[in-house]
Scaffold this active site. Structure first.
Site, PDB file in Angstrom:
ATOM      1  N   ASP A  33       1.140  -1.452   0.061  1.00  0.00           N
ATOM      2  CA  ASP A  33       0.045   0.210   0.039  1.00  0.00           C
ATOM      3  C   ASP A  33       0.630   1.308   0.253  1.00  0.00           C
ATOM      4  O   ASP A  33       1.857   1.312   0.767  1.00  0.00           O
ATOM      5  CB  ASP A  33      -1.046  -0.061   1.772  1.00  0.00           C
ATOM      6  N   GLU A  75       2.105  -0.546  -4.726  1.00  0.00           N
ATOM      7  CA  GLU A  75       1.223   1.089  -5.243  1.00  0.00           C
ATOM      8  C   GLU A  75       2.234   2.266  -4.824  1.00  0.00           C
ATOM      9  O   GLU A  75       2.239   3.170  -3.806  1.00  0.00           O
ATOM     10  CB  GLU A  75       0.327   1.398  -3.973  1.00  0.00           C
TER      11      GLU A  75
HETATM   12  C1  NOJ Z   1      -4.796   3.057  -1.036  1.00  0.00           C
HETATM   13  C2  NOJ Z   1      -5.492   1.427  -0.179  1.00  0.00           C
HETATM   14  O1  NOJ Z   1      -5.684   0.978  -1.757  1.00  0.00           O
HETATM   15  C3  NOJ Z   1      -6.751   2.873  -0.106  1.00  0.00           C
HETATM   16  O2  NOJ Z   1      -7.885   1.834  -0.822  1.00  0.00           O
HETATM   17  C4  NOJ Z   1      -6.291   3.051   1.153  1.00  0.00           C
HETATM   18  O3  NOJ Z   1      -7.530   3.250   1.880  1.00  0.00           O
HETATM   19  C5  NOJ Z   1      -4.970   3.736   1.625  1.00  0.00           C
HETATM   20  N1  NOJ Z   1      -4.356   3.000   0.025  1.00  0.00           N
HETATM   21  C6  NOJ Z   1      -5.052   3.894   2.651  1.00  0.00           C
HETATM   22  O4  NOJ Z   1      -4.503   2.907   3.259  1.00  0.00           O
END
Ligand code: NOJ
Length: 493
Positions: A190, A244
């Site tokens: 993440d 990500e």
């Molecule tokens: C990215 C995630 O995909 C999202 O769903 C989340 O709310 C944020 N990061 C915080 O972890």
């Protein structure tokens, strides 16, 4: 790679929330569909203020999803049918309920105090002008007990970890090993570009009111990624790291592959923001290739996920366009990520105000997957979110045996990708657009496949006439490219 948002996938016990046994029950569906791997959005114990992205324990399973035993069963069963399992690891922050933070906020001399980012205020306000995600509020919350602010790039209930602290890094690596030891095939990480931080005051006018999330891009993160990669590389076989990296510029994203020693794969979110325009897609594809090829880095492609309106919603339910978007996703060079429900052409649900639960406004795309035509759509209890419109018509049951359905189309393209090396591994060349039609060639020696997508609402003549059509997003009529049609042809050279 198939993304499962576990809460919304399949409920085995009737509590209205999908769970691990539900996923297990659908493995035969995933094998039938033909995907190679599944990525599970977070399943760890969590107060669910951000539905699992606020982790209270990195080495357990939340009771709503089942138990560790259910998890082990799922991994074993997935491996038996040749599916890999990727977990969603959330290294940037924890929940305020995580024991580390509970202890850290007790006093300034707490053992875990510097596991988080605490600062004194500046001029009676927060330490800098960073704004948290989904709001115009500061990314800092004042803690009355200890008279300092703590940083949270997301909700105040998601304090950011201090990755500069070597003990944090060691502890997080341990959590990773816990899952790798249990046989997971990789991790989706993440907001991994947020790990390093330079907490300067940035007064630039254009940064005011803009969440810091898409801006943070600092050198120290790369060292942290190399360490994480070393943990994965300690394991046998291939364990994949997918980051990500929420930076929209492919050149900046490319840096996160390092010299083959950071991420194996990074998300490339540019396509989520360009609309349905042939020129814009050509530009993103060309820029992505130009950024990644010199590093020998492998691209990824995505049309939607649990944070963004579904592609069918962004395309206003235009069926032909939705179908051709799927052909495009699955024929680009790189790993495609398919968000569960995309293979059904699912649109976002309309969420009545009383049922809104997500602080980031993302409930619509998280609507439950409709399995059956019946009113409950295969959900034994009332699901946590309403179904999308036309759920019966879009259900797996309604589409599975219909050769013309979106589901059948998706399966056919996946199958073609599996059997045609050019689609799987080939180069991508001659990326062109005339403003209406996007085309590119996927090539390996002796094989050239041409992908042509008509973005316009008009029929286009004079195309493909000599080529052998392997697949079309609609019933193909030789020589013509119908409005919204996407075609994969074998080009004889
Ligand atoms: C990215 C995630 O995909 C999202 O769903 C989340 O709310 C944020 N990061 C915080 O972890």
């Amino acid at each position: 790679m198939y993304q499962i948002y576990p809460r919304s996938f399949r409920d085995s016990d009737g509590d209205g929330v999908g769970d691990l046994r539900g996923v297990r029950a659908q493995l035969s569906y995933l094998s039938w569909l033909g995907v190679d791997a599944l990525w599970l959005s977070p399943i760890f114990p969590s107060p669910m203020r951000d539905f699992g992205y606020d982790v209270a324990d990195f080495v357990g399973v939340d009771a709503v999803f089942g138990s560790l035993e259910d998890f082990d069963d799922l991994v074993g069963a997935a491996h038996e049918v040749g599916l890999r399992v990727v977990l969603d690891w959330v290294p940037n922050h924890t929940s305020i309920d995580h024991p580390w933070f509970v202890e850290a906020r007790r006093s300034r001399s707490s053992e875990h105090r510097d596991w988080y980012l605490w600062r004194d205020g500046v001029a009676g306000g927060p330490p800098n002008n960073w704004v948290r995600a989904w709001s115009d509020q500061p990314a800092w919350t004042w803690d009355d007990e200890t008279d300092q602010y703590y940083l949270h790039c997301f909700l105040p209930s998601q304090p950011d970890l201090n990755w500069e602290n070597v003990r944090v890094r060691g502890a997080m690596h341990q959590t990773l090993r816990f899952w790798l030891d249990r046989g997971v095939d990789g991790i989706r990480m993440d907001v991994v570009h947020l790990l390093g931080k330079e907490l300067t005051v940035d007064d630039a006018e254009e940064l005011r009111m803009l969440s810091h999330v898409p801006l943070n891009d600092v050198a120290s993160t790369h060292g942290y990624l190399r360490e994480i990669r070393a943990v994965l590389d300690d394991y046998d076989g291939d364990r994949v790291s997918i980051g990500e990296v929420y930076l929209l510029d492919p050149d900046r994203v490319a840096d996160y592959y390092g010299d083959g020693d950071e991420l194996h794969l990074s998300f490339n979110f540019a396509p989520l923001h360009i609309g349905w325009r042939a020129d814009a897609w050509r530009d993103v594809i060309v820029r992505t290739q130009a950024a990644l090829e010199p590093r020998d880095a492998w691209p990824t492609w995505v049309l939607s996920n649990h944070d963004t309106p579904r592609i069918a919603t962004r395309l206003h339910g235009d069926e032909q366009r939705v179908r051709s978007a799927m052909v495009l996703l699955l024929s680009l060079r790189g790993t495609p990520f398919l968000f569960a429900g995309e293979e059904l052409g699912l649109e976002d649900a309309v969420i009545p105000e009383a049922r809104v639960v997500d602080p980031g406004g993302r409930d619509g795309c998280r609507a439950p997957i409709p399995w059956t035509i019946a009113l409950d759509h295969g959900w034994p209890g009332v699901p946590w979110l309403p179904f999308a419109e036309y759920a019966g018509r879009r259900s797996v049951e309604a589409q599975r045996d219909d050769g013309d359905s979106m589901l059948s189309l998706t399966r056919r393209v996946i199958e073609l990708r599996r059997t045609r090396t050019a689609l799987r591994h080939g180069t991508m060349e001659n990326v062109q657009s005339d403003g209406r039609v996007l085309s590119f060639d996927r090539m390996v020696s002796g094989e050239r496949l041409r992908v042509t997508v008509n973005f316009s609402r008009e029929e286009i003549t004079g195309l493909q006439s000599d080529d052998h059509v392997l697949l079309s997003s609609r019933r193909h009529r030789g020589g013509l490219l119908a409005a919204g049609e996407a075609v994969i042809c074998e080009v004889k050279s």
